[in-house]
Design an enzyme around this catalytic site. Structure first.
Site, PDB file in Angstrom:
ATOM      1  N   ASP A  46       0.703  -1.257  -0.109  1.00  0.00           N
ATOM      2  CA  ASP A  46      -0.107   0.093   0.152  1.00  0.00           C
ATOM      3  C   ASP A  46       0.890   1.088  -0.122  1.00  0.00           C
ATOM      4  O   ASP A  46       2.021   1.073   0.267  1.00  0.00           O
ATOM      5  CB  ASP A  46      -0.950  -0.217   1.457  1.00  0.00           C
TER       6      ASP A  46
ATOM      7  N   LYS B  91      -3.925   4.476  -4.254  1.00  0.00           N
ATOM      8  CA  LYS B  91      -5.014   4.572  -3.573  1.00  0.00           C
ATOM      9  C   LYS B  91      -5.634   5.878  -3.333  1.00  0.00           C
ATOM     10  O   LYS B  91      -6.216   6.134  -2.169  1.00  0.00           O
ATOM     11  CB  LYS B  91      -5.092   3.448  -2.372  1.00  0.00           C
TER      12      LYS B  91
ATOM     13  N   MET C 188      -8.360   6.773  11.680  1.00  0.00           N
ATOM     14  CA  MET C 188      -8.977   7.465  10.680  1.00  0.00           C
ATOM     15  C   MET C 188     -10.271   8.633  11.220  1.00  0.00           C
ATOM     16  O   MET C 188     -11.361   8.550  10.725  1.00  0.00           O
ATOM     17  CB  MET C 188      -9.499   6.494   9.773  1.00  0.00           C
TER      18      MET C 188
END
Lengths: 293, 598
Positions: A75, A95, A206
């Site tokens: 990632d 992403k 997050m």
């Protein structure tokens, strides 16, 4: 320099390799030149890369990306310092906002292709693959493809982040449990707010882009007291790690003053102050402790 | 075939070693002349000694005085020997007179042997018997053998794992003469002859060379300069006269050390000259010292900065709490591996596997077994029925710095774990005060039910600020190894990790309420499966009866076992499958996501 960690694999679980295969391989050889490749069956490991510091990789992860893998799929969140250790072809999924779905799709395609060629694939994920890493979904994908992944746990930033800022998630007399949740649900929904429990430390991942709304929910929906200590740990384990300390009531204002550099986690609970030095108990910024370790 | 000239092997010798018995536990049985000699020998080697001898019978005046002079490191057990003396830790011996006498005990030795099953653990590192009672000393010998404790039975060479040498000591210098048990008197004569012919002030010279070596190591650490260090040190020793070495002091050492960088060994005269120059110039010695260190730093830029800070700053110890992860050495972090290799002392939790401890290069000390401690506690409680209140805390130093909420402690806590904790803390302190790099190796992650924060507070109070290195907590990795994602899109978006052991061994009163997207991981719940199941299904928490519960036992170990249940069948499954600790319960809908298809 000789690498001291090149010791023979100690655990068959994470590092078993057919001896006759390994002997004839060297890192310099491209995968296609290795012998027996057509007869080999593809293998995949889902690996947690930890919070970012290459020193906090597990030995299993380190060996997998430096000597085992034919291709590493990572990632964008995995730190550069870790990615530079990779000694085989590396694919980094794009992403960025708007491309998440296509980035994931491309990653799956690359992995599928490599596995069908009989290659050893490492899917490297930030933190721990099963803690908000969507590792479960990828696991199911590869299983359906016919390749049962090996999972290698990594240090989740939800756990190591607080530690690196000297915040114990559990502490006798202060916290007997901790809760890890996300501040943003799938499709940007807002998850239900866990209610306040005195002996609990809560870690939000997050969540910092909507801190103000989250803090409002903490007070109004969750019943969290205004004077409850909170902390934000930014860029845990990186050289520029920073910890911002405040209370539920003051954190929004404090962050307005200090600014915010993602990624970060938001910690709520009495444990935030459990190890505070008397001299450091000034609200607001404290220096990073992690770089001293 | 060509053979090169090698020295032939001459069998029949003893292997002469220097035993590091420091802080270890030696049991001496007897109180006479021989016992006194043994006592002196082991006390000089900094051991901790339990001397077993009925005080009014055989205790000699010399022994009595030594015991009086060393109250910290010696204990007198005023009664005849009994078997439990070899499974009792230092300071834990009771003076209760055994109901059986020594000789009848020996007649019962076969029974005793049968009782000595694998459960018993030696709590002694060396046994020295100095009594005339041959049957009893033979019994002690067999007992020690059974427990695998090195033993010496005075005057019975076949029952000795090792002999004592005739020794001469001058500070750090020790000269040992062995005749392999054949001629102790002759050994003494030879020893005296050697001592008379040793160079003048050799003991002082060795002490000073030791200091110089330590300084060199601090100045130029790292294995890559190891050979250079060794070579340079031996040149110093060869070129300098013994009495000049003995004269070395701080200032002259700094001057010699300044030659290391250019691989130069200054002579005695050169050093004197430089010292005079230094004194006349304005350059202070402190500056000079920093110059030397700084110059070296430049040479090794790739080395990490903190090492230099440590080497340049001070000689005080360094403590690092390191998470060892769930047990598999492959799941150690690279940092943990490096620290294990660097540490001079590793103090480890009991459950950490040998595979992990094998990585340590320095001394390793492992937490004592809980069962042994429990037995001692029980014994104590029986003895002093009023002395123990289950609510008081023996970790007083920790309590005082904890918040006022310490009184309603919620983490699992028992007398025996406090005892172990005290012992481990004490070991770490010892190492720190000796200036060592100490790694406190903890199962899982130091801050996840690992009492790491308490340790930080404890050591902070003692003046040492500990560093912390995270490890993979089994609370998180155990579910993972059983293919349970703790969070999974659509199934779980939060996870609560809690212990099932609150104060007094009851369930905590703040168990999480039901949330369809919540996964709960419960640690230490095996013995409480029924209670947990009932509590969670109660209207207050309202968890559904059919929600999946996965029991993961011995995660990451070869004996790992995974059992599937639901909340309503949990107690039954735990009972039928005979689940044992360590195990975690994973409760939530995410439990079934990946396991269904297996």
């Amino acid at each position: 320099m000789v690498n001291p960690y090149d010791s023979p694999p100690a655990s068959p679980r994470y590092s078993y390799v057919e001896p006759h295969q390994r002997q004839t391989q060297t890192l310099e050889q491209a995968p296609s030149q290795r012998d027996d490749i057509s007869r080999r069956i593809g293998e995949i490991k889902l690996i947690g890369a930890g919070p970012g510091d290459p020193d906090l990789l597990t030995m299993a992860a380190y060996k997998a990306i430096t000597t085992w893998a034919d291709i590493v799929l990572a990632d964008k969140l995995v730190s550069k310092e870790i990615l530079t250790l990779v000694s085989c072809p590396l694919f980094i999924a794009n992403k960025d906002k708007g491309c998440q779905a296509s980035g994931q799709q491309e990653l799956f395609e690359r992995a599928t292709q490599a596995l069908r060629q009989g290659l050893r694939v490492v899917r490297l994920k930030q933190g721990d693959p099963f803690i908000f890493g969507r590792g479960g979904e990828e696991f199911l994908f590869f299983r359906q493809l016919g390749f049962e992944p090996t999972i290698v746990p990594g240090l989740s930033s939800s756990i190591s982040g607080p530690l690196l800022a000297n915040i114990p998630l559990t502490h006798r007399g202060t916290a007997s449990q901790f809760l890890v949740c996300t501040g943003t649900g799938s499709n940007d929904s807002i998850p239900e707010m866990p209610t306040y429990v005195a002996h609990r430390t809560t870690v939000f991942l997050m969540a910092l882009h909507r801190l103000e709304a989250l803090v409002q929910d903490l007070v109004e929906l969750g019943g969290y007291p205004e004077h409850l200590p909170v902390a934000i740990v930014e860029r845990a384990s990186a050289k520029d790690q920073r910890c911002i300390k405040a209370t539920v009531g003051t954190i929004v204002q404090t962050v307005k003053e200090t600014g915010y550099r993602p990624p970060g986690i938001f910690i709520v609970g009495w444990a935030c102050e459990a190890l505070a030095q008397d001299s450091n108990q000034i609200q607001g910024l404290t220096d990073s402790l992690a770089s001293e370790i | 075939m060509v053979r090169s000239a090698i020295d032939p092997i001459r069998p029949g010798a003893s292997l002469i070693l220097a035993w590091q018995i420091k802080h270890k536990h030696v049991v001496i049985i007897g109180g006479g002349f021989v016992a006194a000699g043994r006592l002196v020998n082991v006390l000089e080697a900094d051991a901790r000694v339990t001397l077993i001898c009925p005080e009014n019978e055989e205790l000699s005046e010399t022994v009595r005085q030594h015991l009086q002079d060393h109250p910290e490191t010696t204990r007198l057990v005023d009664r005849p020997f009994q078997d439990s003396d070899l499974t009792t830790r230092f300071g834990e011996h009771t003076t209760t007179v055994a109901t059986v006498t020594a000789t009848t005990q020996n007649q019962h030795s076969i029974d005793t042997d049968n009782n000595l099953n694998g459960d018993l653990e030696p709590a002694v590192d060396m046994v020295l018997s100095a009594i005339d009672d041959i049957p009893l000393s033979t019994h002690i010998y067999h007992l020690a053998k059974r427990l695998r404790i090195p033993v010496n039975i005075a005057d019975v060479p076949p029952q000795c794992d090792f002999y004592f040498c005739s020794t001469h000591r001058d500070k750090a210098l020790q000269v040992a003469v062995s005749t392999s048990g054949k001629g102790p008197k002759l050994a003494n004569l030879v020893r005296r002859h050697i001592a008379d012919h040793l160079p003048y002030r050799v003991g002082d010279a060795i002490e000073q060379v030791g200091v110089l070596r330590a300084k060199l190591r601090k100045m130029a650490p790292g294995p890559e300069v190891g050979p250079k260090r060794m070579q340079w040190m031996s040149r110093v020793c060869e070129q300098w006269k013994m009495e000049d070495l003995a004269e070395l002091e701080e200032k002259s050492m700094q001057v010699i050390l300044s030659g290391f960088r250019d691989d130069k060994v200054y002579s005695y005269d050169e050093v004197l000259q430089k010292l005079r120059l230094l004194e006349s110039s304005s350059l202070s010695l402190a500056d000079r010292k920093i110059d030397v260190t700084a110059a070296f730093v430049e040479q090794k830029q790739e080395q990490e900065e903190h090492k230099h800070n440590v080497s340049a700053q001070s000689q005080s110890g360094r403590l690092i709490l390191v998470g060892a992860g769930p047990g598999d050495p492959e799941l150690l972090t690279r940092k943990a591996v490096r620290l294990l290799e660097e540490a001079e002392l590793v103090v480890a939790d009991r459950l950490i596997p040998l595979d992990v401890l094998d990585l340590a290069r320095g001394e390793v000390r492992i937490a004592p077994k809980k069962r042994t401690i429990l037995a001692i506690e029980q014994e104590k409680r029986e003895q002093i029925p009023t002395g123990y209140d289950s609510s008081d805390s023996s970790v007083s130093s920790v309590s005082t710095v904890c918040s006022d909420s310490d009184q309603d402690s919620v983490l699992p806590k028992s007398r025996s774990s406090d005892y172990i904790q005290d012992q481990l803390n004490e070991w770490c302190l010892q190492g720190l005060r000796e200036g060592k790099t100490v790694v406190r190796l903890k199962q899982g992650d130091p801050f996840i039910f690992g009492r790491g924060a308490e340790e930080i507070l404890f050591f902070r109070e003692k003046g040492f600020e500990a560093e912390v290195v995270p490890g993979i907590s089994s609370a998180l990795s155990a579910p993972l190894t059983a293919n349970i994602p703790l969070t999974h899109r659509g199934s779980a978006d939060q996870v609560v990790i809690t212990t099932a052991q609150a104060k007094g061994g009851v369930l905590p009163d703040n168990f999480p309420t039901y949330d369809s997207k919540r996964t709960v991981v419960i640690l230490m719940g095996v013995g409480k499966a029924k209670e947990i199941s009932d509590l969670m299904q109660s209207p207050k928490l309202s968890w559904p009866a059919n929600i999946p519960v996965v029991v993961v036992e011995n995660a990451h170990c070869p004996e790992e076992r995974v059992m599937d249940a639901t909340l309503s069948t949990l107690a039954q499954v735990v009972e039928e499958q005979k689940a044992v600790p360590p195990a975690v319960f994973v409760i939530g809908w995410a439990g079934s996501v990946l396991r269904k298809a297996l």
